[in-house]
Design a protein around this motif. Structure first.
Motif, PDB file in Angstrom:
ATOM      1  N   ARG A 125      -7.029  -2.008   6.387  1.00  0.00           N
ATOM      2  CA  ARG A 125      -8.235  -1.009   6.577  1.00  0.00           C
ATOM      3  C   ARG A 125      -7.889  -0.014   5.545  1.00  0.00           C
ATOM      4  O   ARG A 125      -8.764   0.745   4.986  1.00  0.00           O
ATOM      5  N   ALA A 126      -6.832   0.804   5.631  1.00  0.00           N
ATOM      6  CA  ALA A 126      -6.590   1.978   4.610  1.00  0.00           C
ATOM      7  C   ALA A 126      -6.634   1.503   3.287  1.00  0.00           C
ATOM      8  O   ALA A 126      -7.095   2.285   2.507  1.00  0.00           O
ATOM      9  N   SER A 183       3.319   1.436  12.258  1.00  0.00           N
ATOM     10  CA  SER A 183       2.675   0.856  11.008  1.00  0.00           C
ATOM     11  C   SER A 183       3.355   0.151  10.156  1.00  0.00           C
ATOM     12  O   SER A 183       2.790  -0.326   8.847  1.00  0.00           O
ATOM     13  N   GLU A 223     -10.493   1.368   2.286  1.00  0.00           N
ATOM     14  CA  GLU A 223     -11.044   2.367   2.380  1.00  0.00           C
ATOM     15  C   GLU A 223     -10.702   3.270   1.046  1.00  0.00           C
ATOM     16  O   GLU A 223     -11.644   4.017   0.456  1.00  0.00           O
ATOM     17  N   ALA A 224      -9.300   2.977   0.566  1.00  0.00           N
ATOM     18  CA  ALA A 224      -8.933   3.867  -0.742  1.00  0.00           C
ATOM     19  C   ALA A 224      -9.622   3.054  -1.871  1.00  0.00           C
ATOM     20  O   ALA A 224     -10.192   3.858  -2.715  1.00  0.00           O
TER      21      ALA A 224
END
Length: 294
Positions: A140-141, A222, A144-145
Motif C-alpha cells: 500500500r505504501a 511492518s 501511494e508513493a
C-alpha cells in the motif's frame, strides 16, 4: 604592504599549461609529450617555461636522458591533475555523458533479498550509467508513493484485477502457525499481523470471525522478518505468501477449519514514458517472476 581593501593580483593557471606539465611528467620526455599532445617540442617547452614563470619556481629538472619534476613540481602536479579531472567531469556533465539515469524501484520486503538483489546487482554492473534507488515496504505504501510520482517502477501485491498492471502473477497464500508452540487452539486466537491497512490483516480478521472464534492482535510488525519470527516463536498465527513460509512454520490446511485465501496477485506497474534502461529493468523483473519465486 597590502591594505585590507586591496587584493593582490591573482595568478590564473591555464589548463593548457597544466596539461603540458602533466604530459611531460608522465612521458618523461618533451619529444614524446609533444607527440601525445599533437604539438611541437618547442611549443611544449614554451608552455612549460610560461608556467614556471607564473609559478615562480622551476617545476621540472631537465636531464640528459629524461625529465623529472622537482619537489615543488610534484606538488603542482597533484593540483594540476585534480584541476584537469574536474574540467573533464564538468565537460561530461554539460554534454550529458556523465549524467546517470535514475530509476526508482519499489518492491515488497519479501522481494528485497535473494534472487531479486542478485538480479539488481547484475543490472547495476551492466548499466554503470544508471543510478538505481530501491525502496522496500508494504504494498500500500509503495503504491501511494508511485501515485505521488516518487517511484518509477513498482512490484506490489494487490487484489486480483484491482488495478491495471503491466504484468500480473497469482500470489499463493498460506495460513501458518508455529511448529514448536502452536497457537491455533488458544482462545482468543492470537494473530500476528502487519500494521492497520496491511493487505492480509483484514483477511485474517474476517476469516476468524466467520468461524465464530474470538481473536486478538498479539503482535504487529511492518517487517516481514518480524512476522516470520513471531509466528515461529509461538506468538500467534498469521497469513503469509507461500514464498515467505519457513522451516519453523506449520502450514495450516483445510483440517484447521481456516478458509483458503485467494485473489491476491503480484502486479508490476511502471509509467508509460519510461527510459530504455528502466524498461530493461522491468523486463528483467518480469522474466525473473515468470521463472519462479524471487
Amino acid at each position: 604592504m597590502v591594505r585590507p581593501s586591496e587584493k593582490p593580483n591573482r595568478v590564473h593557471y591555464e589548463l593548457d599549461l597544466l596539461r603540458a606539465l602533466v604530459t611531460v611528467a608522465d612521458c618523461g620526455s618533451f619529444t614524446v609529450a609533444a607527440a601525445r599532445l599533437h604539438s611541437t617540442q618547442s611549443t611544449v617547452s614554451q608552455k612549460l617555461r610560461r608556467l614556471e614563470d607564473l609559478a615562480g619556481h622551476r617545476l621540472l629538472d631537465r636531464g640528459v636522458r629524461d625529465v623529472r619534476p622537482t619537489d615543488i613540481g610534484e606538488t603542482v602536479l597533484g593540483y594540476a591533475r585534480r584541476m584537469l579531472a574536474l574540467n573533464e567531469q564538468l565537460g561530461e556533465l554539460l554534454s550529458g555523458e556523465g549524467v546517470a539515469t535514475v530509476i526508482r524501484l519499489g518492491v515488497p520486503e519479501d522481494f528485497a533479498a535473494g534472487r531479486t538483489t542478485g538480479m539488481l546487482a547484475e543490472f547495476s554492473r551492466t548499466h554503470p550509467q544508471v543510478k538505481l534507488e530501491v525502496s522496500s515496504g508494504l504494498s500500500r505504501a509503495l503504491t501511494e508513493a508511485y501515485d505521488r510520482g516518487e517511484l518509477d517502477v513498482i512490484l506490489v501485491k494487490q487484489r486480483r484485477g484491482s488495478r491495471e498492471a503491466v504484468a500480473c502473477w497469482p500470489e499463493p497464500m498460506c495460513w501458518v502457525d508455529s511448529i514448536s508452540t502452536p497457537s491455533l487452539l488458544l482462545n482468543p486466537v492470537p494473530l500476528v499481523a502487519f500494521p492497520p491497512r496491511g493487505m492480509y490483516r483484514e483477511d485474517m480478521i474476517d476469516a476468524i470471525e466467520a468461524l465464530g472464534r474470538r481473536w486478538r492482535i498479539s503482535f504487529t510488525s511492518s517487517s516481514l522478518g518480524g512476522i516470520q519470527s513471531a509466528v515461529a516463536d509461538g506468538l500467534g498465527i498469521s497469513l503469509l505468501p507461500a514464498r515467505a513460509v519457513t522451516a519453523a512454520h506449520k502450514v495450516l490446511g483445510q483440517e484447521s477449519g481456516l478458509p483458503p485465501i485467494e485473489g491476491v496477485e503480484l502486479a508490476l506497474l511502471h509509467r508509460a514514458a519510461l527510459d530504455p534502461q528502466a524498461r530493461a529493468l522491468a523486463g528483467l523483473l518480469i522474466r525473473m517472476l515468470e521463472q519462479g519465486a524471487a
